[in-house]
Design an enzyme around this catalytic site. Sequence first.
Site, mmCIF file in Angstrom:
data_model
loop_
_atom_site.group_PDB
_atom_site.id
_atom_site.type_symbol
_atom_site.label_atom_id
_atom_site.label_comp_id
_atom_site.label_asym_id
_atom_site.label_seq_id
_atom_site.Cartn_x
_atom_site.Cartn_y
_atom_site.Cartn_z
ATOM 1 N N ARG A 164 0.850 -1.184 0.000
ATOM 2 C CA ARG A 164 0.000 0.000 0.000
ATOM 3 C C ARG A 164 0.896 1.248 0.000
ATOM 4 O O ARG A 164 2.047 1.194 0.427
ATOM 5 C CB ARG A 164 -0.890 0.039 1.242
ATOM 6 N N LYS A 166 -2.161 -1.973 8.046
ATOM 7 C CA LYS A 166 -3.270 -1.367 8.779
ATOM 8 C C LYS A 166 -3.265 -1.817 10.230
ATOM 9 O O LYS A 166 -3.031 -2.989 10.526
ATOM 10 C CB LYS A 166 -4.594 -1.751 8.120
ATOM 11 N N HIS A 180 -3.017 1.776 -5.477
ATOM 12 C CA HIS A 180 -3.699 0.525 -5.157
ATOM 13 C C HIS A 180 -3.929 -0.324 -6.404
ATOM 14 O O HIS A 180 -4.089 -1.543 -6.302
ATOM 15 C CB HIS A 180 -5.032 0.825 -4.454
ATOM 16 N N ARG A 233 -1.159 -2.635 -6.604
ATOM 17 C CA ARG A 233 -1.348 -3.715 -5.618
ATOM 18 C C ARG A 233 -2.341 -4.745 -6.153
ATOM 19 O O ARG A 233 -2.100 -5.955 -6.057
ATOM 20 C CB ARG A 233 -1.845 -3.103 -4.308
ATOM 21 N N HIS A 247 -3.997 -9.437 4.401
ATOM 22 C CA HIS A 247 -5.453 -9.458 4.578
ATOM 23 C C HIS A 247 -5.812 -10.397 5.725
ATOM 24 O O HIS A 247 -5.398 -11.551 5.737
ATOM 25 C CB HIS A 247 -6.151 -9.943 3.303
ATOM 26 N N TYR A 265 -10.200 -11.499 -6.625
ATOM 27 C CA TYR A 265 -9.150 -11.676 -7.610
ATOM 28 C C TYR A 265 -9.322 -12.944 -8.426
ATOM 29 O O TYR A 265 -8.801 -13.050 -9.531
ATOM 30 C CB TYR A 265 -7.777 -11.697 -6.923
#
Length: 293
Positions: free
Chosen positions: A138, A162, A237, A240, A263, A272
């Site tokens: 990110r 995050k 992004h 990414r 994640h 995806y």
Amino acid sequence: MSYLRIEQGSSPRTAEAYRRDLEEYLAFLDKRGVDAPGDVKRDDVVDFEHHLAEAGLATTTVRRRISAVRGYHRFLVREGLTSENPAEAVDIPKAADRLPDVLSIEEVGRMLDTYIDERPSGLRDRALLEVLYGCGLRASEICGLNLDNLYLDDGFLRVFGKGAKERIVPIAGAADRALRRYLNEGRPALARAAGATGDSASAVFLNQRGGRLGRQSIFNLVRKAGAAINRYDLHPHTLRHSFATHMLKGGADLRVLQEILGHADMSTLQVYTHLDRTHLHEEYAHAHPRDKM
């Protein structure tokens, strides 16, 4: 807000978004004559959700604001300020199935291989683009990357995502080569020219003044690189998403990819698997015995 930042590890940007959402929610309640947390009913929360939808807000925005409301009421119960969570049984609107935008492998190759600038800032920009795509980072993660997070001889980076969650991300090939060259030839020149000190001295990516490169600079760089291949308004992004898509296309395991991207929920990756229908049909035609007959 203190709970979000300190105990939940939310970023300042996330905490600020929650604050704005909750201020709007409290103003809505105030207009209805509800001025105490214990007086909020489920119907108040449902009506707030309807209010947001009628205002024409995107489903993603409504989802985020209702999530903030639910989290706020969970916090009130947790702190003993109320006994019930009136938002607990309120459904969050279902997000539309929207596939993320991605570059093709050929587009990534053209964007990166034609980016030649031998100045220190050019070496930095090439390394940054290579690492963004090559490691699936990110923008905020690459901003926060420090020299002591690099373990290039061992082939990995230590990344803080995050909620300040730490993870190990592999680095190899073009990304590794571009980063090493920037560290050897580009970064020392940027640091000397501006006399980087303090936080800047530990940052991997420096600006022309020797300070830590910011998010907006990264957004501008990616947008400029995209324009060179006629992909306007390219977002970090997108690189990414492209990394994840190309990894799966190359045969990467979903769980390994989950660890690399950081994640928490496997379901986040399911999108995806639907990105390249053509590739699936090609693999089917190549592998299925009945298709050959």
